[in-house]
Design an enzyme around this catalytic site. Structure first.
Site, PDB file in Angstrom:
ATOM      1  N   LEU A 167       6.483   5.932  81.664  1.00  0.00           N
ATOM      2  CA  LEU A 167       6.821   6.253  83.379  1.00  0.00           C
ATOM      3  C   LEU A 167       6.571   6.747  83.820  1.00  0.00           C
ATOM      4  CD1 LEU A 167       9.931   5.426  84.975  1.00  0.00           C
ATOM      5  CD2 LEU A 167      10.427   6.528  83.086  1.00  0.00           C
ATOM      6  N   TYR A 168       5.784   8.445  82.545  1.00  0.00           N
ATOM      7  CA  TYR A 168       5.287   9.200  83.834  1.00  0.00           C
ATOM      8  C   TYR A 168       4.842   9.057  84.081  1.00  0.00           C
ATOM      9  CZ  TYR A 168       3.543  13.904  84.873  1.00  0.00           C
ATOM     10  OH  TYR A 168       3.749  15.407  85.285  1.00  0.00           O
TER      11      TYR A 168
END
Length: 270
Positions: A167-168
């Site tokens: 996600l990051y």
């Protein structure tokens, strides 16, 4: 795209510019604020809470109490960033440089293990926050007739992938694409858009990723906050180019670090 790297000198260029930095009450953002103040700039810092802003202002005002102000605003709320601009402009006039630095890490989980609220918060802060900052700054800079906007890169910007960082990394990959595309659109204006690439910096953010396996790599390639932010601030003040990528950890530097790692032991966390 012009790549500006570590080997091109360290002059600070014209001083007394007004710099606004989101997410600047700690870590890289705070380090940038400090270096811009030391270079003679006027700086408006930002954090999510008034308490964090006031705490950082107490420290930064030891450098110069007359050239630093702060305003609490959430970057995922465009209206609050609009108020940040208004506040900054009221105190120090024209905003010459706007840096979208605010970002949050993800929990070390596989994506399917995350609740919607968790991944929504990361995307709203890391991606929409950058878009909000660019939208506010660009429109005001068009009225000014000039200005520079820089967005902060991070893990994933170069396509690198790692488990439990999906996600990051996605958010930072999207920030890089968005910035490069916005720079193309900005060619028809007097506004310059670029990215800052700090590499691996010994902040609380990086410490969350520490384990015995990657600690060695971090100590080879990583750096403490101060030299990185000093370099980035100097290059921002020198910059005259649209679509600039100001990069600390370049390929030649990576090669040199690995080549000398056996004879030069480093510990960036102490």
């Amino acid at each position: 795209m012009k790549i500006i790297d570590f080997f091109h000198g360290n002059g600070v260029g014209e001083n007394m510019k007004h710099v606004v930095i989101t997410g600047s009450t700690r870590g890289i953002g705070y380090g940038l604020a400090r270096e811009f103040l030391l270079a003679g700039c006027r700086v408006t810092i930002n954090g999510q809470s008034q308490e964090s802003v006031e705490r950082s202002l107490q420290s930064l005002r030891k450098i110069n109490p007359d050239t630093v102000e702060g305003y609490a605003a959430r970057v995922d709320n465009r209206d609050e960033l609009e108020q940040l601009w208004i506040y900054a402009e009221k105190h120090f006039g024209t905003v010459d440089i706007w840096i979208n630095n605010a970002g949050i890490d993800q929990e070390r989980k596989y994506f399917w293990e995350m609740a919607e609220e968790e991944y929504d918060k990361v995307i709203r802060t890391n991606l929409k926050g950058v878009m909000n900052g660019c939208h506010v700054a660009f429109n005001h800079m068009l009225k000014q007739g000039s200005g520079q906007i820089f967005n902060m890169e991070g893990f994933g910007s170069n396509g690198m992938m790692r488990e439990k960082m999906t996600l990051y990394g996605t958010s930072k990959s999207a920030v890089s694409y968005f910035t490069r595309s916005l720079a193309i659109e900005a060619k028809q204006t007097n506004i310059k858009v670029g990215t800052l690439s700090p590499g691996m910096v010994a902040t609380d953010f990086l410490r969350k990723s520490l384990d015995e396996h990657n600690r060695k790599i971090f100590n080879i390639l990583g750096d403490k906050v101060e030299p990185v932010t000093k370099f980035l601030a100097a290059k921002v003040l020198e910059n005259q180019n649209n679509d600039a990528r100001i990069q600390w950890l370049t390929k030649p530097k990576v090669m040199w670090r690995f080549a000398t790692s056996m004879i030069s032991k480093r510990d960036i966390f102490n």
